[in-house]
Design a protein around this motif. Sequence first.
Motif, PDB file in Angstrom:
ATOM      1  N   TRP A  41     -11.106  28.203  -1.943  1.00  0.00           N
ATOM      2  CA  TRP A  41     -10.475  29.372  -1.519  1.00  0.00           C
ATOM      3  C   TRP A  41     -10.211  30.559  -2.626  1.00  0.00           C
ATOM      4  CZ3 TRP A  41      -6.264  26.734   1.914  1.00  0.00           C
ATOM      5  CH2 TRP A  41      -6.848  26.707   3.065  1.00  0.00           C
ATOM      6  N   HIS A  42      -9.672  29.993  -3.833  1.00  0.00           N
ATOM      7  CA  HIS A  42      -9.387  30.832  -5.007  1.00  0.00           C
ATOM      8  C   HIS A  42     -10.961  31.320  -5.560  1.00  0.00           C
ATOM      9  CE1 HIS A  42      -7.233  32.239  -8.446  1.00  0.00           C
ATOM     10  NE2 HIS A  42      -8.258  31.701  -9.288  1.00  0.00           N
ATOM     11  N   HIS A  43     -11.712  30.556  -5.552  1.00  0.00           N
ATOM     12  CA  HIS A  43     -13.089  31.056  -5.927  1.00  0.00           C
ATOM     13  C   HIS A  43     -13.546  32.115  -5.403  1.00  0.00           C
ATOM     14  CE1 HIS A  43     -17.354  30.851  -8.022  1.00  0.00           C
ATOM     15  NE2 HIS A  43     -17.702  30.795  -6.852  1.00  0.00           N
ATOM     16  N   GLN A  44     -13.429  31.985  -4.034  1.00  0.00           N
ATOM     17  CA  GLN A  44     -13.769  33.045  -3.116  1.00  0.00           C
ATOM     18  C   GLN A  44     -12.964  34.087  -2.887  1.00  0.00           C
ATOM     19  OE1 GLN A  44     -16.820  33.406  -2.127  1.00  0.00           O
ATOM     20  NE2 GLN A  44     -17.817  31.289  -1.820  1.00  0.00           N
ATOM     21  N   GLN A  45     -11.731  34.397  -3.719  1.00  0.00           N
ATOM     22  CA  GLN A  45     -11.051  35.357  -3.836  1.00  0.00           C
ATOM     23  C   GLN A  45     -10.045  35.572  -2.569  1.00  0.00           C
ATOM     24  OE1 GLN A  45     -13.233  39.215  -4.783  1.00  0.00           O
ATOM     25  NE2 GLN A  45     -14.983  37.672  -5.639  1.00  0.00           N
ATOM     26  N   LEU A  46      -9.775  34.535  -2.102  1.00  0.00           N
ATOM     27  CA  LEU A  46      -8.932  34.475  -0.765  1.00  0.00           C
ATOM     28  C   LEU A  46      -7.501  34.021  -1.496  1.00  0.00           C
ATOM     29  CD1 LEU A  46     -10.677  32.420   1.891  1.00  0.00           C
ATOM     30  CD2 LEU A  46     -10.867  35.027   1.380  1.00  0.00           C
ATOM     31  N   ASP A  47      -6.262  34.590  -0.959  1.00  0.00           N
ATOM     32  CA  ASP A  47      -5.096  34.164  -1.275  1.00  0.00           C
ATOM     33  C   ASP A  47      -4.688  32.770  -0.718  1.00  0.00           C
ATOM     34  OD1 ASP A  47      -2.453  33.961  -2.028  1.00  0.00           O
ATOM     35  OD2 ASP A  47      -1.739  35.999  -1.114  1.00  0.00           O
ATOM     36  N   ILE A  48      -4.603  31.804  -1.682  1.00  0.00           N
ATOM     37  CA  ILE A  48      -4.190  30.643  -1.151  1.00  0.00           C
ATOM     38  C   ILE A  48      -3.228  30.381  -0.471  1.00  0.00           C
ATOM     39  CG2 ILE A  48      -6.259  29.536  -2.654  1.00  0.00           C
ATOM     40  CD1 ILE A  48      -3.909  28.380  -4.354  1.00  0.00           C
ATOM     41  N   THR A  49      -2.119  31.239  -1.017  1.00  0.00           N
ATOM     42  CA  THR A  49      -0.859  31.100  -0.339  1.00  0.00           C
ATOM     43  C   THR A  49      -0.537  31.636   1.015  1.00  0.00           C
ATOM     44  OG1 THR A  49      -0.050  33.376  -1.231  1.00  0.00           O
ATOM     45  CG2 THR A  49       0.235  31.467  -2.668  1.00  0.00           C
ATOM     46  N   GLN A  50      -1.748  32.191   1.420  1.00  0.00           N
ATOM     47  CA  GLN A  50      -1.591  33.115   2.744  1.00  0.00           C
ATOM     48  C   GLN A  50      -2.595  32.325   3.694  1.00  0.00           C
ATOM     49  OE1 GLN A  50       0.596  35.309   4.106  1.00  0.00           O
ATOM     50  NE2 GLN A  50       1.420  34.855   2.055  1.00  0.00           N
ATOM     51  N   GLN A  51      -3.004  30.912   3.244  1.00  0.00           N
ATOM     52  CA  GLN A  51      -3.925  30.250   4.093  1.00  0.00           C
ATOM     53  C   GLN A  51      -3.409  29.275   4.940  1.00  0.00           C
ATOM     54  OE1 GLN A  51      -7.082  31.605   4.427  1.00  0.00           O
ATOM     55  NE2 GLN A  51      -6.272  33.016   2.759  1.00  0.00           N
ATOM     56  N   TYR A  52      -3.211  29.166   6.023  1.00  0.00           N
ATOM     57  CA  TYR A  52      -2.173  27.991   6.862  1.00  0.00           C
ATOM     58  C   TYR A  52      -3.230  27.216   7.664  1.00  0.00           C
ATOM     59  CZ  TYR A  52       1.432  30.982   5.444  1.00  0.00           C
ATOM     60  OH  TYR A  52       2.372  31.844   4.465  1.00  0.00           O
ATOM     61  N   VAL A  53      -3.097  25.719   7.459  1.00  0.00           N
ATOM     62  CA  VAL A  53      -4.063  24.717   8.205  1.00  0.00           C
ATOM     63  C   VAL A  53      -3.148  24.004   9.144  1.00  0.00           C
ATOM     64  CG1 VAL A  53      -5.576  22.812   8.009  1.00  0.00           C
ATOM     65  CG2 VAL A  53      -5.459  24.522   6.004  1.00  0.00           C
ATOM     66  N   ILE A  54      -3.686  24.138  10.186  1.00  0.00           N
ATOM     67  CA  ILE A  54      -2.769  23.411  11.585  1.00  0.00           C
ATOM     68  C   ILE A  54      -4.035  21.993  11.882  1.00  0.00           C
ATOM     69  CG2 ILE A  54      -1.895  23.616  13.761  1.00  0.00           C
ATOM     70  CD1 ILE A  54      -1.358  26.421  13.170  1.00  0.00           C
ATOM     71  N   ARG A  55      -3.254  20.985  11.906  1.00  0.00           N
ATOM     72  CA  ARG A  55      -4.070  19.873  12.621  1.00  0.00           C
ATOM     73  C   ARG A  55      -3.298  19.319  13.773  1.00  0.00           C
ATOM     74  NH1 ARG A  55      -8.972  19.264  10.467  1.00  0.00           N
ATOM     75  NH2 ARG A  55      -9.112  19.435   7.874  1.00  0.00           N
ATOM     76  N   THR A  56      -4.005  19.089  14.698  1.00  0.00           N
ATOM     77  CA  THR A  56      -3.710  18.715  16.062  1.00  0.00           C
ATOM     78  C   THR A  56      -4.321  17.458  16.463  1.00  0.00           C
ATOM     79  OG1 THR A  56      -5.011  20.040  17.635  1.00  0.00           O
ATOM     80  CG2 THR A  56      -2.921  20.827  16.828  1.00  0.00           C
ATOM     81  N   GLU A  57      -3.776  16.448  17.487  1.00  0.00           N
ATOM     82  CA  GLU A  57      -4.341  15.182  17.554  1.00  0.00           C
ATOM     83  C   GLU A  57      -5.183  15.425  19.060  1.00  0.00           C
ATOM     84  OE1 GLU A  57      -1.661  12.116  18.006  1.00  0.00           O
ATOM     85  OE2 GLU A  57      -1.419  12.013  15.833  1.00  0.00           O
ATOM     86  N   THR A  58      -4.947  16.369  19.997  1.00  0.00           N
ATOM     87  CA  THR A  58      -5.567  16.542  21.262  1.00  0.00           C
ATOM     88  C   THR A  58      -5.833  17.874  21.301  1.00  0.00           C
ATOM     89  OG1 THR A  58      -3.546  17.199  22.516  1.00  0.00           O
ATOM     90  CG2 THR A  58      -4.196  14.702  22.142  1.00  0.00           C
ATOM     91  N   GLU A  59      -6.820  18.225  22.363  1.00  0.00           N
ATOM     92  CA  GLU A  59      -7.434  19.750  22.452  1.00  0.00           C
ATOM     93  C   GLU A  59      -6.229  20.338  23.211  1.00  0.00           C
ATOM     94  OE1 GLU A  59     -10.724  21.562  25.343  1.00  0.00           O
ATOM     95  OE2 GLU A  59     -11.360  20.570  23.576  1.00  0.00           O
ATOM     96  N   ARG A  60      -5.571  20.034  24.133  1.00  0.00           N
ATOM     97  CA  ARG A  60      -4.245  20.449  24.684  1.00  0.00           C
ATOM     98  C   ARG A  60      -3.224  20.929  23.614  1.00  0.00           C
ATOM     99  NH1 ARG A  60      -0.230  17.800  29.308  1.00  0.00           N
ATOM    100  NH2 ARG A  60       1.194  19.635  29.549  1.00  0.00           N
ATOM    101  N   ASP A  61      -3.066  19.931  22.492  1.00  0.00           N
ATOM    102  CA  ASP A  61      -2.052  20.595  21.497  1.00  0.00           C
ATOM    103  C   ASP A  61      -2.818  21.679  20.692  1.00  0.00           C
ATOM    104  OD1 ASP A  61      -0.517  18.569  22.488  1.00  0.00           O
ATOM    105  OD2 ASP A  61      -0.987  17.235  20.627  1.00  0.00           O
ATOM    106  N   ALA A  62      -4.007  21.660  20.734  1.00  0.00           N
ATOM    107  CA  ALA A  62      -4.725  22.596  19.959  1.00  0.00           C
ATOM    108  C   ALA A  62      -4.412  23.918  20.603  1.00  0.00           C
ATOM    109  CB  ALA A  62      -6.197  22.150  19.579  1.00  0.00           C
ATOM    110  N   LEU A  63      -4.697  24.028  21.917  1.00  0.00           N
ATOM    111  CA  LEU A  63      -4.448  25.086  22.709  1.00  0.00           C
ATOM    112  C   LEU A  63      -3.182  25.712  22.848  1.00  0.00           C
ATOM    113  CD1 LEU A  63      -6.796  24.359  25.754  1.00  0.00           C
ATOM    114  CD2 LEU A  63      -7.086  26.223  24.239  1.00  0.00           C
TER     115      LEU A  63
END
Length: 226
Positions: free
Chosen positions: A94-116
């Motif tokens: 991300w840093h190499h591609q000039q993205l602010d790593i402090t403003q990138q948020y990753v969300i993980r869910t176990e089911t598609e219902r939770d993802a929606l």
Amino acid sequence: MVSTIAAQPIQELLAKGLVWQGQQQLEDSAQRYLSTGYPELDKTLGGGWLAGSVNELQLAQNYSGELALLLPLLREVTGTVWLNPPQEPYAPGWHHQQLDITQQYVIRTETERDALWALQQSLQAGCMPVVLAWFASLSATAVRLIQQCAQQHQVTVFVFTSEQSQTEARAYTNRLLLERSAKGFFVNVLKRRYGWPLPPFPCAVDRHLPKRRLAKATAQVVHGPW
């Protein structure tokens, strides 16, 4: 086929996206567009990515350059939500591609219902202007609800799916099939606002790929998003 379409009520045809309402382009001229970073794609999409839209990016092959397609946009916005990316994002990348790593948020869910649910909450929060979400597929009902929420909160959404064989209408603003061949990276416009679908055309995403990633993308064996 012509007689079948002609027999359908006009509102039904509009709802299915089978009628191009060219006159509405002037009415929507005040809407805000986000440049894709690629002049030909901007022109094809009527000005770029529509702010507050939901766009489907179908992938003929994973890791072929789909994130590089969005990189010019991601560099311009203040932050991004990454919902269930297929590989763990790499902060130095991300840093190499000039993205602010402090403003990138990753969300993980176990089911598609939770993802929606997580996607809907991300849109309603309105904190991040762009959401990237990976799904096997989404129902027409789910897409319609997401589109309404994205438009209301002015969040631009990109849904990554595999290449879809179904032809049922979806409320996506744009539906693009992304594929790579020996000749390069191509965008196939399956659906767009106020225009007909278009055959594949080349898009210069490779200028954003490091040489080692470009070599792997060409070989279709890339194992990470950057």
